[in-house]
Motif scaffolding. Structure first.
Motif, PDB file in Angstrom:
ATOM      1  N   LEU A 341     -27.167 -17.042 -34.446  1.00 51.90           N
ATOM      2  CA  LEU A 341     -25.943 -17.837 -34.362  1.00 51.90           C
ATOM      3  C   LEU A 341     -25.478 -17.975 -32.919  1.00 51.90           C
ATOM      4  CD1 LEU A 341     -23.835 -16.556 -37.394  1.00 51.90           C
ATOM      5  CD2 LEU A 341     -24.730 -18.856 -37.078  1.00 51.90           C
ATOM      6  N   MET A 342     -25.472 -16.854 -32.202  1.00 54.48           N
ATOM      7  CA  MET A 342     -25.033 -16.897 -30.818  1.00 54.48           C
ATOM      8  C   MET A 342     -25.959 -17.768 -29.973  1.00 54.48           C
ATOM      9  SD  MET A 342     -22.237 -15.054 -30.561  1.00 54.48           S
ATOM     10  CE  MET A 342     -22.065 -14.497 -28.873  1.00 54.48           C
ATOM     11  N   ALA A 343     -27.260 -17.701 -30.254  1.00 56.04           N
ATOM     12  CA  ALA A 343     -28.223 -18.508 -29.499  1.00 56.04           C
ATOM     13  C   ALA A 343     -27.982 -19.995 -29.711  1.00 56.04           C
ATOM     14  CB  ALA A 343     -29.650 -18.143 -29.898  1.00 56.04           C
ATOM     15  N   SER A 344     -27.517 -20.375 -30.915  1.00 57.85           N
ATOM     16  CA  SER A 344     -27.282 -21.797 -31.192  1.00 57.85           C
ATOM     17  C   SER A 344     -26.201 -22.372 -30.289  1.00 57.85           C
ATOM     18  CB  SER A 344     -26.899 -21.999 -32.663  1.00 57.85           C
ATOM     19  OG  SER A 344     -25.613 -21.436 -32.937  1.00 57.85           O
ATOM     20  N   ALA A 345     -25.283 -21.520 -29.831  1.00 57.74           N
ATOM     21  CA  ALA A 345     -24.224 -21.999 -28.941  1.00 57.74           C
ATOM     22  C   ALA A 345     -24.774 -22.466 -27.609  1.00 57.74           C
ATOM     23  CB  ALA A 345     -23.184 -20.898 -28.715  1.00 57.74           C
ATOM     24  N   ALA A 346     -25.980 -22.025 -27.262  1.00 58.02           N
ATOM     25  CA  ALA A 346     -26.546 -22.374 -25.958  1.00 58.02           C
ATOM     26  C   ALA A 346     -27.100 -23.782 -25.922  1.00 58.02           C
ATOM     27  CB  ALA A 346     -27.648 -21.383 -25.585  1.00 58.02           C
ATOM     28  N   PHE A 347     -27.483 -24.339 -27.061  1.00 60.10           N
ATOM     29  CA  PHE A 347     -28.226 -25.605 -26.992  1.00 60.10           C
ATOM     30  C   PHE A 347     -27.846 -26.632 -28.038  1.00 60.10           C
ATOM     31  CE2 PHE A 347     -30.545 -22.995 -30.037  1.00 60.10           C
ATOM     32  CZ  PHE A 347     -30.837 -23.887 -31.048  1.00 60.10           C
ATOM     33  N   ALA A 348     -27.019 -26.306 -29.033  1.00 63.05           N
ATOM     34  CA  ALA A 348     -26.877 -27.177 -30.195  1.00 63.05           C
ATOM     35  C   ALA A 348     -26.075 -28.449 -29.932  1.00 63.05           C
ATOM     36  CB  ALA A 348     -26.261 -26.398 -31.363  1.00 63.05           C
ATOM     37  N   THR A 349     -24.992 -28.367 -29.144  1.00 57.48           N
ATOM     38  CA  THR A 349     -24.121 -29.527 -28.986  1.00 57.48           C
ATOM     39  C   THR A 349     -24.778 -30.618 -28.142  1.00 57.48           C
ATOM     40  OG1 THR A 349     -23.048 -28.516 -27.078  1.00 57.48           O
ATOM     41  CG2 THR A 349     -22.000 -28.209 -29.221  1.00 57.48           C
ATOM     42  N   CYS A 350     -24.311 -31.829 -28.325  1.00 59.20           N
ATOM     43  CA  CYS A 350     -24.882 -32.986 -27.636  1.00 59.20           C
ATOM     44  C   CYS A 350     -24.255 -33.166 -26.257  1.00 59.20           C
ATOM     45  CB  CYS A 350     -24.650 -34.263 -28.446  1.00 59.20           C
ATOM     46  SG  CYS A 350     -25.335 -34.225 -30.113  1.00 59.20           S
ATOM     47  N   ALA A 351     -24.997 -33.763 -25.355  1.00 60.32           N
ATOM     48  CA  ALA A 351     -24.443 -34.186 -24.078  1.00 60.32           C
ATOM     49  C   ALA A 351     -23.369 -35.237 -24.346  1.00 60.32           C
ATOM     50  CB  ALA A 351     -25.533 -34.759 -23.192  1.00 60.32           C
ATOM     51  N   GLY A 352     -22.286 -35.190 -23.580  1.00 59.04           N
ATOM     52  CA  GLY A 352     -21.207 -36.140 -23.810  1.00 59.04           C
ATOM     53  C   GLY A 352     -20.269 -35.721 -24.919  1.00 59.04           C
ATOM     54  N   SER A 353     -20.443 -34.499 -25.462  1.00 60.34           N
ATOM     55  CA  SER A 353     -19.510 -33.966 -26.447  1.00 60.34           C
ATOM     56  C   SER A 353     -18.509 -33.070 -25.733  1.00 60.34           C
ATOM     57  CB  SER A 353     -20.264 -33.170 -27.518  1.00 60.34           C
ATOM     58  OG  SER A 353     -20.726 -31.939 -26.977  1.00 60.34           O
ATOM     59  N   THR A 354     -17.605 -32.488 -26.487  1.00 60.72           N
ATOM     60  CA  THR A 354     -16.647 -31.568 -25.886  1.00 60.72           C
ATOM     61  C   THR A 354     -17.122 -30.122 -25.961  1.00 60.72           C
ATOM     62  OG1 THR A 354     -15.431 -31.559 -27.988  1.00 60.72           O
ATOM     63  CG2 THR A 354     -14.640 -33.039 -26.263  1.00 60.72           C
ATOM     64  N   GLY A 355     -18.356 -29.913 -26.417  1.00 56.26           N
ATOM     65  CA  GLY A 355     -18.903 -28.566 -26.508  1.00 56.26           C
ATOM     66  C   GLY A 355     -19.501 -28.099 -25.193  1.00 56.26           C
ATOM     67  N   GLY A 356     -19.996 -26.854 -25.208  1.00 61.92           N
ATOM     68  CA  GLY A 356     -20.597 -26.281 -24.015  1.00 61.92           C
ATOM     69  C   GLY A 356     -22.078 -26.030 -24.209  1.00 61.92           C
ATOM     70  N   GLY A 357     -22.632 -25.168 -23.365  1.00 58.93           N
ATOM     71  CA  GLY A 357     -24.048 -24.863 -23.459  1.00 58.93           C
ATOM     72  C   GLY A 357     -24.907 -25.808 -22.635  1.00 58.93           C
ATOM     73  N   ILE A 358     -26.222 -25.690 -22.811  1.00 54.87           N
ATOM     74  CA  ILE A 358     -27.155 -26.479 -22.007  1.00 54.87           C
ATOM     75  C   ILE A 358     -27.409 -27.861 -22.588  1.00 54.87           C
ATOM     76  CG2 ILE A 358     -28.301 -24.434 -21.108  1.00 54.87           C
ATOM     77  CD1 ILE A 358     -30.516 -24.860 -23.135  1.00 54.87           C
ATOM     78  N   ARG A 359     -26.953 -28.130 -23.789  1.00 49.98           N
ATOM     79  CA  ARG A 359     -27.020 -29.426 -24.469  1.00 49.98           C
ATOM     80  C   ARG A 359     -28.360 -29.649 -25.176  1.00 49.98           C
ATOM     81  NH1 ARG A 359     -21.608 -30.723 -24.214  1.00 49.98           N
ATOM     82  NH2 ARG A 359     -20.846 -30.167 -22.142  1.00 49.98           N
ATOM     83  N   MET A 360     -28.233 -30.269 -26.327  1.00 53.50           N
ATOM     84  CA  MET A 360     -29.392 -30.530 -27.175  1.00 53.50           C
ATOM     85  C   MET A 360     -30.425 -31.424 -26.495  1.00 53.50           C
ATOM     86  SD  MET A 360     -31.002 -30.217 -30.076  1.00 53.50           S
ATOM     87  CE  MET A 360     -29.821 -29.446 -31.183  1.00 53.50           C
ATOM     88  N   VAL A 361     -29.976 -32.394 -25.709  1.00 54.36           N
ATOM     89  CA  VAL A 361     -30.914 -33.341 -25.118  1.00 54.36           C
ATOM     90  C   VAL A 361     -31.878 -32.635 -24.167  1.00 54.36           C
ATOM     91  CG1 VAL A 361     -29.415 -33.964 -23.170  1.00 54.36           C
ATOM     92  CG2 VAL A 361     -31.121 -35.600 -23.996  1.00 54.36           C
ATOM     93  N   ARG A 362     -31.431 -31.613 -23.481  1.00 53.77           N
ATOM     94  CA  ARG A 362     -32.334 -30.883 -22.590  1.00 53.77           C
ATOM     95  C   ARG A 362     -33.412 -30.145 -23.387  1.00 53.77           C
ATOM     96  NH1 ARG A 362     -27.345 -29.909 -19.515  1.00 53.77           N
ATOM     97  NH2 ARG A 362     -27.549 -30.953 -17.490  1.00 53.77           N
ATOM     98  N   VAL A 363     -33.007 -29.574 -24.524  1.00 51.49           N
ATOM     99  CA  VAL A 363     -33.984 -28.886 -25.373  1.00 51.49           C
ATOM    100  C   VAL A 363     -34.994 -29.887 -25.927  1.00 51.49           C
ATOM    101  CG1 VAL A 363     -34.271 -27.517 -27.482  1.00 51.49           C
ATOM    102  CG2 VAL A 363     -32.320 -27.100 -25.964  1.00 51.49           C
TER     103      VAL A 363
END
Length: 489
Positions: A341-363
């Motif tokens: 669950l914690m790992a999902s915070a690093a990559f799940a949200t999309c670029a251009g969203s209000t979330g954080g992390g490295i963004r799904m598009v990079r993954v």
């Protein structure tokens, strides 16, 4: 060179501070209406902030000029830090037990939508102070600089470099409209529409209007701040949790994608976007796993309750919102499931969203490159361009993604080491650095047990504050200021 860089930036910061001082009049009005005793602190803070803004505007008026990339990076970083500093005034004036470092941590956490707090007894705070924290998160959700460019055409300087420095994701050159100010307004039109819908939905689900508006601001911004110590556990309502789940899912998507779908009136466009599909795919997969776990262990007795509880935990974590519920704490889950669950915070949200992390598009770009390399091994002479969503990704963008991930991991390592030197245990240091740089705000270990960051020293709060800013502005915007090339170029 210093004059060339600093003076035009200070000229831009003047109107931004004037605008921000005017924003302080919102909680001032709320305090007067509710007679909660905090109106004087907002009046004094607004007067001080506006005065400083006017002073900067007048003193540096002659340095008004078109922005370069260097100016853009400096404006973004100094704007976030100066606004966070100004936002501490109401907190320190009303709650003198908090020093500047503590208050600065709180306001930076709000602005960066991290949602970590060092405050106790939130229910005992005046409505205007709690509302101020939530309002800061709402402003920070789409980006303070984007907001400023959208509503402050009086700046009279090119906003393209500022937008490029602030917007998230590797594909920053994409524009929705020809002019940068129009793009910013388009994004905030969607943001404001979702905000209104969220507030109404929360109220219909059972929240009082005050709670509905405050939680609306922290849901659409994916900040996870709550005016209650128990967060969503305070409401103990399936309807409220369902509203939170729906809007966390929506706001984890790219707002540019929302705008395109709205303008073309074609919701099927979501199905053509690999990043949106990846975002919802991760949510669906993790929710399924969590639902099965809740049913197997008896945490929930019915399938619907298990699905809703699982979705709340997964969406809150993966979106980097960080809402909590004491009945669904991480300590109750197996360590492997918690780490996933914690790992999902690093990559799940999309670029251009209000979330954080490295963004799904990079993954997605990295996974596409791995697939391309495998095919290239089997077909050495084949021309296999790297494509995402039908668009060819240049080698420069791919290289930038790789460098970003390396710097991101090094930043977590450096933050963890700094916290360990300051007295943290290794697991606490890593989870805290990770929670700050991903803007998740939820740490494991002793901080999870404590429920907030009140036990941290000023040095530790300073480290966490810097990591939150670093993560929110996607590393390079801040780190480039510490290079010799930036100041000599």
């Amino acid at each position: 060179m210093i004059t060339y860089l600093i003076c035009p930036v200070l000229h831009v910061l003047g109107p931004v501070l004037i605008w921000f001082g005017a924003v302080m009049l919102i909680p001032y009005g709320v305090s007067l209406y509710k007679a909660d005793g905090a109106d004087f602190v907002f009046a004094q803070s607004a007067a001080a902030t506006i005065s400083i803004g006017l002073l900067l505007t007048i003193a540096f008026w002659k340095f008004k000029r078109e922005m370069t990339a260097q100016h853009g990076f400096l404006v973004v970083t100094l704007s976030w830090t100066s606004i966070a500093a100004a936002a501490t005034l109401p907190i320190m004036l009303y709650l003198p037990q908090y020093g500047f470092i503590q208050a600065f941590f709180e306001t930076m956490s709000c602005l960066t939508t991290t949602g970590a707090s060092m405050m106790n007894d939130l229910e005992g705070l005046p409505l205007s102070i709690n509302g101020w924290r939530c309002l800061l998160a709402w402003i920070g959700g789409m980006g303070l600089i984007v907001f400023s460019v959208a509503i402050l055409p009086l700046l009279g300087v090119g906003g393209a470099q500022i937008m490029k420095a602030e917007m998230s994701g590797p594909l920053k050159e994409t524009r929705l409209t020809p002019r940068v100010a129009e793009t910013a307004r388009a994004l905030y039109m969607i943001y404001f529409g979702l905000s209104v819908a969220s507030a109404i939905a929360y109220h219909l689900a059972g929240m009082e209007w005050e709670d509905a508006i405050m939680h609306m601001m922290t849901t659409v911004s994916l900040s996870g701040i709550s005016p209650h110590d128990a967060s969503f556990g305070y409401f103990n309502s399936q309807a409220v949790n369902l509203v939170a789940v729906i809007f966390m899912a929506i706001c984890g998507c790219n707002f540019a994608m929302h705008f395109v779908v709205w303008r073309r009136r074609n919701p099927f466009l979501y199905l053509r976007d690999p990043e949106t599909l990846g975002w919802f795919g991760v949510l669906a997969a993790l929710t399924t796993v969590m639902t099965l776990y809740f049913l197997r262990t008896g945490v929930e007795t019915t399938t619907w309750e298990a699905i809703l509880s699982a979705a709340f935990v997964v969406f809150s974590t993966a979106s980097t919102t960080g809402y909590t519920n004491p009945d669904l704490a991480y300590a109750m889950m197996p360590p492997a499931l918690t780490l996933i669950l914690m790992a999902s915070a690093a990559f799940a949200t999309c670029a251009g969203s209000t979330g954080g992390g490295i963004r799904m598009v990079r993954v997605i770009i990295l996974l596409k490159e791995v697939s391309r390399e495998f095919r290239h091994l089997l077909m050495p002479n084949a021309v296999l361009p790297l494509k995402v969503g039908g668009y060819v990704v240049s080698r420069n963008i791919f290289a930038g993604v790789c460098v970003y991930l390396i710097v991101w991991m090094l930043s977590i390592a450096a933050g963890s080491l700094s916290l360990m030197i300051s007295g943290f245990e290794p697991i606490d240091a890593f989870s805290t650095a990770y929670a700050c740089i991903t803007n998740l705000g939820l740490a494991l270990g002793s901080l999870e047990s404590a429920g907030n960051f009140a036990s941290l020293s000023n040095i530790q709060l300073g480290i966490c504050t810097f990591l939150m800013l670093l993560g929110r502005l996607e590393l390079f915007t801040v780190l480039i200021l510490f290079t010799r090339t930036f100041w000599r170029h």
